[in-house]
Scaffold this active site. Structure first.
Site, PDB file in Angstrom:
ATOM      1  N   ARG A 147       0.796  -1.212   0.000  1.00  0.00           N
ATOM      2  CA  ARG A 147       0.000   0.000   0.000  1.00  0.00           C
ATOM      3  C   ARG A 147       0.837   1.275   0.000  1.00  0.00           C
ATOM      4  O   ARG A 147       0.564   2.196  -0.770  1.00  0.00           O
ATOM      5  CB  ARG A 147      -0.945   0.013   1.217  1.00  0.00           C
ATOM      6  CG  ARG A 147      -2.201  -0.812   1.049  1.00  0.00           C
ATOM      7  CD  ARG A 147      -2.690  -1.384   2.362  1.00  0.00           C
ATOM      8  NE  ARG A 147      -1.719  -2.359   2.859  1.00  0.00           N
ATOM      9  CZ  ARG A 147      -1.715  -3.638   2.482  1.00  0.00           C
ATOM     10  NH1 ARG A 147      -2.608  -4.074   1.642  1.00  0.00           N
ATOM     11  NH2 ARG A 147      -0.807  -4.469   2.937  1.00  0.00           N
ATOM     12  N   THR A 148       1.854   1.347   0.856  1.00  0.00           N
ATOM     13  CA  THR A 148       2.613   2.591   0.969  1.00  0.00           C
ATOM     14  C   THR A 148       3.364   2.896  -0.321  1.00  0.00           C
ATOM     15  O   THR A 148       3.268   4.005  -0.870  1.00  0.00           O
ATOM     16  CB  THR A 148       3.599   2.513   2.151  1.00  0.00           C
ATOM     17  OG1 THR A 148       2.878   2.227   3.347  1.00  0.00           O
ATOM     18  CG2 THR A 148       4.341   3.829   2.315  1.00  0.00           C
ATOM     19  N   LYS A 177      26.017  -4.736  -1.072  1.00  0.00           N
ATOM     20  CA  LYS A 177      27.481  -4.749  -1.212  1.00  0.00           C
ATOM     21  C   LYS A 177      28.171  -4.016  -0.061  1.00  0.00           C
ATOM     22  O   LYS A 177      29.390  -3.903  -0.038  1.00  0.00           O
ATOM     23  CB  LYS A 177      27.884  -4.085  -2.532  1.00  0.00           C
ATOM     24  CG  LYS A 177      27.263  -4.721  -3.765  1.00  0.00           C
ATOM     25  CD  LYS A 177      27.614  -3.913  -5.009  1.00  0.00           C
ATOM     26  CE  LYS A 177      26.936  -4.480  -6.249  1.00  0.00           C
ATOM     27  NZ  LYS A 177      27.220  -3.666  -7.457  1.00  0.00           N
ATOM     28  N   ARG A 198      11.616   3.629   3.009  1.00  0.00           N
ATOM     29  CA  ARG A 198      11.286   2.715   4.109  1.00  0.00           C
ATOM     30  C   ARG A 198      12.556   1.954   4.465  1.00  0.00           C
ATOM     31  O   ARG A 198      13.270   1.479   3.577  1.00  0.00           O
ATOM     32  CB  ARG A 198      10.181   1.739   3.712  1.00  0.00           C
ATOM     33  CG  ARG A 198       9.988   0.619   4.746  1.00  0.00           C
ATOM     34  CD  ARG A 198       8.735  -0.185   4.501  1.00  0.00           C
ATOM     35  NE  ARG A 198       7.549   0.623   4.768  1.00  0.00           N
ATOM     36  CZ  ARG A 198       6.304   0.157   4.692  1.00  0.00           C
ATOM     37  NH1 ARG A 198       6.090  -1.106   4.357  1.00  0.00           N
ATOM     38  NH2 ARG A 198       5.277   0.931   4.955  1.00  0.00           N
ATOM     39  N   HIS A 226       5.806   5.837  11.379  1.00  0.00           N
ATOM     40  CA  HIS A 226       5.231   5.791  10.041  1.00  0.00           C
ATOM     41  C   HIS A 226       4.304   7.001   9.922  1.00  0.00           C
ATOM     42  O   HIS A 226       3.082   6.865   9.963  1.00  0.00           O
ATOM     43  CB  HIS A 226       4.464   4.480   9.850  1.00  0.00           C
ATOM     44  CG  HIS A 226       4.170   4.131   8.429  1.00  0.00           C
ATOM     45  ND1 HIS A 226       4.259   5.036   7.398  1.00  0.00           N
ATOM     46  CD2 HIS A 226       3.763   2.964   7.855  1.00  0.00           C
ATOM     47  CE1 HIS A 226       3.925   4.447   6.258  1.00  0.00           C
ATOM     48  NE2 HIS A 226       3.632   3.180   6.513  1.00  0.00           N
TER      49      HIS A 226
END
Length: 401
Positions: A147-148, A177, A198, A226
Site C-alpha cells: 500500500r505505501t 554490497k 522505508r 510511520h
C-alpha cells in the site's frame, strides 16, 4: 496549535502584510528608518522579517532604548495575532521533510486535510493533473510494502510526475554490497527531486534527511514511526466519525513493534478530550515513551485486557497485526501473542453504530473476513485515503500550498 504573538503594521511602503489580526490595543509612534516605536518615554525597536521566511510565521524582535525624531514619526499599531502560519496558495510548505508525527500541529494537519480533499477531486476526474510535471520521485524501500509504495507511486503519477523505484533495496541495491545509507542517499538525490524511504532501522529516516538536500519522506523506519500512515489514519477518523476532539480510540495488537500505532498516538495527542485504550498481549505492550508523552500532553490512556469492553466504548477500534518479523528467533513469544485479540462478529455486536474498525494492513487473522461486509469496516476506505494524503504531501513538499 494556534500561536499568539505581537506584530507591528504601518503604512510604510514595502512593509509586510500581517496575517489575520484580532485587535489593536496600543498606539506607537514609529520611525520609518528603523521602525523604532515610542510609547510612554521609551522606544521599542522591532525588526521585521517577511513572515514566510520564518518557522511558523513568527517574527524576530528585540528591545532597545532610542530617541525618535518627531519629524520622522508615523503612526503604527500593535496587534495581537493568532494562527500566524500562512497556508496561502503559493507559499512554501512549513516542513522540509516528513520524518515523524511530532512535526505536525493542528493547524498544519487541518490544512493538509483540506488539500487532500481537493486532490481527491483530481483523482476522480481522469486524466488527472500536471501539477508535478517535470518532477521525479524515488522510492527507496529496504522492507516489503504494498500500500505505501504503490500509493506513493500512484500519487506521483496522478499529479503528473514520474517515478524511480526500488522494490527491495536491502537485497537488490548496493546496500547488499555494503554501501552506507548516507552514500545511497547522496547518489539518489542526484537523480530525483524527492525520496520516499522505508528502512528496517529506527532513526534511518532522520539520517537520510540530515544527508539529503531534497525532501525525505519517512515511509516507515523499523519499529520507529510511520508518519504518513498516521496522517491518513487521522484523516480517515475525521471522515468516518465526523470529529477528532472528544473521541475514544482502542489501539489493539502489536503495540510494541507497531510503528503505525506509535505515530497515531502522537497525532491523537494534538486533539482535545481524547482517550486511548491499549489492548495487547503482555509481550507487545505499548512502550513507556509513548505513555509518558501522552501523560505529558494531558491525554488520558488506559491499558486493558478486555477487547469486548473496550470495543463497546470506542469510536475507533484500531486493530494491528502481530509482526512476526520483529520477533527474530523468539518464535515462542510470537505464537503466544498471535491470535489473542481478534475482531470478529462478536466484537461488532458490542460496538456502537457510528464506530469504525480500522487496520493499517496487511492483516492475517486478526480481523475475520466476515467483518468486511459491515459498513463499520473502514480499513479499505482507510487504504484509499492514503492516496489522497500522499498526493497532498507530494504537492506541498515540491511546490508548496
Amino acid at each position: 496549535m494556534a500561536v499568539s504573538s505581537s506584530l507591528f503594521t504601518s503604512s510604510l511602503q514595502g512593509s509586510m502584510v500581517a496575517p489575520k489580526t484580532l485587535k489593536c490595543y496600543r498606539e506607537y509612534m514609529c520611525s520609518p528608518s528603523n521602525l523604532s516605536c515610542r510609547q510612554s518615554g521609551y522606544s521599542k525597536s522591532v525588526y521585521l522579517t517577511h513572515l514566510r521566511l520564518l518557522p511558523s510565521g513568527k517574527l524576530l524582535k528585540r528591545e532597545q532604548t532610542d530617541r525618535v525624531s518627531p519629524k520622522d514619526r508615523i503612526q503604527c499599531c500593535a496587534v495581537q495575532v493568532e494562527n500566524a502560519p500562512s497556508f496561502s496558495v503559493g507559499k512554501k510548505f512549513q516542513l522540509d521533510d516528513v520524518i515523524e508525527a511530532q512535526q505536525f500541529d493542528r493547524d498544519i494537519l487541518g490544512a493538509i486535510f483540506k488539500v487532500a480533499r481537493e486532490v481527491e477531486k483530481i483523482e476522480k476526474n481522469s486524466p488527472g493533473s500536471q501539477i508535478l510535471k517535470g518532477y521525479l520521485m524515488a522510492t527507496l524501500f529496504y522492507e516489503p510494502s504494498t500500500r505505501t509504495r504503490l500509493s506513493f507511486e500512484s500519487a506521483m503519477k496522478r499529479l503528473g510526475g514520474e517515478v524511480l523505484t526500488t522494490e527491495n533495496a536491502r537485497e537488490f541495491s548496493s546496500a547488499a554490497k555494503g554501501e552506507t545509507l548516507e552514500d545511497t542517499i547522496r547518489t539518489i538525490e542526484g537523480y530525483s527531486d524527492i525520496i520516499v524511504m522505508r528502512h528496517f532501522e529506527s532513526g534511518a529516516a532522520k539520517r537520510a534527511a540530515v544527508t539529503a538536500g531534497i525532501p525525505i519522506i519517512n515511509a516507515g523506519d523499523g519499529p520507529g514511526q510511520h508518519p504518513t500512515q498516521a496522517l491518513l489514519d487521522v484523516y480517515t477518523i475525521e471522515r468516518e466519525v465526523g470529529k477528532l476532539d472528544g473521541i475514544k480510540v482502542g489501539l489493539v495488537g502489536d503495540l510494541a513493534n507497531g510503528r503505525t500505532v506509535r505515530s497515531l498516538a502522537y497525532l491523537l495527542a494534538k486533539y482535545q478530550d481524547v482517550k486511548i485504550y491499549f489492548v495487547s498481549p503482555d509481550v507487545v505492550k505499548m512502550k513507556d515513551d509513548i505513555k509518558d508523552y501522552l501523560t505529558s500532553k494531558g491525554v488520558e490512556w488506559e491499558e486493558s485486557t478486555d477487547l469486548m469492553e473496550v470495543a463497546s466504548k470506542c469510536d475507533v477500534v484500531y486493530q494491528t497485526r502481530i509482526q512476526k518479523e520483529r520477533f527474530g528467533e523468539r518464535i515462542d513469544q510470537y505464537e503466544e501473542a498471535r491470535g489473542k485479540y481478534i475482531v470478529d462478529q462478536n466484537v461488532l455486536d458490542v460496538m456502537q453504530k457510528h464506530a469504525v474498525v480500522m487496520h493499517p494492513l496487511p492483516r492475517l487473522d486478526e480481523i475475520t473476513v466476515d467483518v468486511d461486509g459491515d459498513p463499520r469496516a473502514a480499513y479499505f476506505r482507510q487504504a484509499k485515503n492514503g492516496l489522497y494524503i500522499r498526493m497532498a504531501l507530494l504537492k506541498l513538499l515540491l511546490v508548496g500550498w
